[in-house]
Structure formats: structure tokens, C-alpha cells
Design a protein around this motif. Structure first.
Motif, PDB file in Angstrom:
ATOM      1  N   GLY A  57       0.821  -1.217   0.000  1.00 36.97           N
ATOM      2  CA  GLY A  57       0.000   0.000   0.000  1.00 36.97           C
ATOM      3  C   GLY A  57       0.844   1.251   0.000  1.00 36.97           C
ATOM      4  O   GLY A  57       0.563   2.202  -0.736  1.00 36.97           O
ATOM      5  N   SER A  58       1.893   1.270   0.804  1.00 40.11           N
ATOM      6  CA  SER A  58       2.781   2.437   0.838  1.00 40.11           C
ATOM      7  C   SER A  58       3.446   2.669  -0.513  1.00 40.11           C
ATOM      8  O   SER A  58       3.536   3.802  -0.985  1.00 40.11           O
ATOM      9  N   ILE A  61       0.782   3.936  -2.979  1.00 40.26           N
ATOM     10  CA  ILE A  61       0.426   5.321  -2.689  1.00 40.26           C
ATOM     11  C   ILE A  61       1.502   6.259  -3.225  1.00 40.26           C
ATOM     12  O   ILE A  61       1.194   7.281  -3.848  1.00 40.26           O
ATOM     13  N   LYS A  62       2.758   5.912  -2.975  1.00 42.17           N
ATOM     14  CA  LYS A  62       3.859   6.755  -3.435  1.00 42.17           C
ATOM     15  C   LYS A  62       3.854   6.852  -4.956  1.00 42.17           C
ATOM     16  O   LYS A  62       3.950   7.945  -5.524  1.00 42.17           O
ATOM     17  N   GLY A  65       0.328   8.360  -6.202  1.00 44.94           N
ATOM     18  CA  GLY A  65       0.240   9.743  -5.738  1.00 44.94           C
ATOM     19  C   GLY A  65       1.145  10.661  -6.536  1.00 44.94           C
ATOM     20  O   GLY A  65       0.763  11.782  -6.892  1.00 44.94           O
ATOM     21  N   VAL A  92      -6.711   8.325  -4.543  1.00 43.57           N
ATOM     22  CA  VAL A  92      -5.437   7.768  -4.079  1.00 43.57           C
ATOM     23  C   VAL A  92      -5.278   8.027  -2.580  1.00 43.57           C
ATOM     24  O   VAL A  92      -4.845   7.145  -1.835  1.00 43.57           O
ATOM     25  N   GLY A  96      -5.156   5.090  -0.002  1.00 43.84           N
ATOM     26  CA  GLY A  96      -3.970   4.970   0.834  1.00 43.84           C
ATOM     27  C   GLY A  96      -4.309   4.899   2.306  1.00 43.84           C
ATOM     28  O   GLY A  96      -3.703   4.123   3.057  1.00 43.84           O
ATOM     29  N   THR A  97      -5.278   5.683   2.716  1.00 46.90           N
ATOM     30  CA  THR A  97      -5.718   5.631   4.107  1.00 46.90           C
ATOM     31  C   THR A  97      -6.275   4.252   4.441  1.00 46.90           C
ATOM     32  O   THR A  97      -5.992   3.689   5.504  1.00 46.90           O
ATOM     33  N   LEU A 100      -3.397   1.675   4.711  1.00 43.37           N
ATOM     34  CA  LEU A 100      -2.553   1.772   5.899  1.00 43.37           C
ATOM     35  C   LEU A 100      -3.270   1.327   7.169  1.00 43.37           C
ATOM     36  O   LEU A 100      -2.625   1.071   8.180  1.00 43.37           O
ATOM     37  N   ASP A 107      -7.966  -3.154   3.010  1.00 46.13           N
ATOM     38  CA  ASP A 107      -6.876  -3.241   2.037  1.00 46.13           C
ATOM     39  C   ASP A 107      -7.416  -3.502   0.634  1.00 46.13           C
ATOM     40  O   ASP A 107      -6.942  -2.913  -0.340  1.00 46.13           O
ATOM     41  N   GLY A 110      -8.963  -0.360  -0.603  1.00 46.58           N
ATOM     42  CA  GLY A 110      -7.898   0.593  -0.866  1.00 46.58           C
ATOM     43  C   GLY A 110      -7.176   0.318  -2.168  1.00 46.58           C
ATOM     44  O   GLY A 110      -6.903   1.231  -2.955  1.00 46.58           O
ATOM     45  N   ILE A 114      -6.835   2.694  -5.571  1.00 46.04           N
ATOM     46  CA  ILE A 114      -5.524   3.183  -5.986  1.00 46.04           C
ATOM     47  C   ILE A 114      -5.139   2.725  -7.388  1.00 46.04           C
ATOM     48  O   ILE A 114      -4.550   3.494  -8.158  1.00 46.04           O
TER      49      ILE A 114
END
Length: 168
Positions: A57-58, A61-62, A65, A92, A96-97, A100, A107, A110, A114
């Protein structure tokens, strides 16, 4: 002849139901899924899977995003309205929220928000929800031209008809 103005029926309040789902049903569902997954693959594998989902997920998101931010900057530089890019950024951020927060159900939602392949569906959904809530405000106030007290195109009692004369 003036017709009495009929008020539309009041909208049902959806907030209590939404809050009930968010704060009661979702955690219960998340716990149920966690317990079921833990019983099938074991507690340590479940914890490892949750950690991997957070890392994935991180990273997503990166990556997404940064793409959404670059698209927003490009659209603004071209002088166009960035509606699509703002919606993508919001999706996004929301995805992302969800990624996380611990749990497999959040998940999954999410990731769907994304990923670039599923995001257009949610963008259309978000756009339709926002469009229903918007109030058009024109130069003559909410509703634009003809939006008088009766919404029949006639001005209200406070309007004085006249001509504007601009003297040199």
C-alpha cells in the motif's frame, strides 16, 4: 396568479447509517476476516500478510500519488480545469488511508481505489456523487437566472426592474 410554493420532502438522513457501518460493521467484518484467515494460514502468516499489504500500500500510494500530482501540475500548466486529476488525487488519498489501516477488507477496497485500472470506475462514482450535491451559483445567486422565490422565472418582491444608464 401566485401558486403556493410546495417544499420538497426532506431528504432522509444517511449519516447515522453510514456512521454505523463505518464504526461498527467494518471493524466487526475486519476482525471476522482476520480470524478466518488466521485459522486457515496461521497467526504469524496473517501478521506477515498484513505487514506486506501495508508495504504494498505504501509503495502504491507513493507511485500513484506521484503520478496524480504530476498530472495535476501538467493540467494546471496547460490552463485546463483539473477535475479528473483532483478526483484521482482524492481517490489515491482515500485508498492509501484504507491500505494503511490494518485489515484485509479495507486493504482490498484501498487497492481498488488506488490501481489505475479500477480507478476510472470509482472516479465516475465520485463525480456523480459530487455532482448531485453541487448547487449552481450564477451571477444572480443560487440557481442562476430565473431562480426567484417561486423558481418560475419571475423575480421576487425585492427586485426593482429598471434600466442602467451609464453617463459619460
Amino acid at each position: 396568479m401566485s401558486h403556493p410554493r410546495t417544499m420538497p420532502p426532506p431528504r432522509r438522513r444517511r449519516w447515522p447509517l453510514l456512521l454505523l457501518v463505518l464504526f461498527v460493521a467494518m471493524p466487526v467484518l475486519e476482525l471476522y476476516v482476520l480470524i478466518q484467515v488466521g485459522q486457515v494460514i496461521g497467526a504469524w502468516w496473517t501478521i506477515l500478510l498484513l505487514i506486506l499489504a501495508g508495504v504494498l500500500g505504501s509503495w502504491l500510494i507513493k507511485r500513484e500519488g506521484a503520478r496524480a500530482w504530476a498530472a495535476l501540475r501538467t493540467t494546471l500548466a496547460a490552463g485546463r480545469m483539473p477535475a479528473r486529476e483532483i478526483a484521482d488525487g482524492a481517490l489515491v488519498l482515500l485508498g492509501g488511508t484504507l491500505m494503511l489501516s490494518p485489515g484485509f477488507v479495507s486493504d482490498a477496497f484501498g487497492i481498488l481505489l488506488i490501481l489505475p485500472v479500477t480507478r476510472p470506475f470509482f472516479r465516475r462514482l465520485l463525480t456523480s456523487v459530487v455532482a448531485r450535491r453541487l448547487v449552481v451559483v450564477g451571477p444572480l445567486g443560487p440557481g442562476g437566472p430565473g431562480a426567484g422565490p417561486g423558481n418560475d422565472g419571475r423575480p421576487g418582491p425585492d427586485v426593482v426592474r429598471g434600466d442602467v444608464v451609464d453617463e459619460p
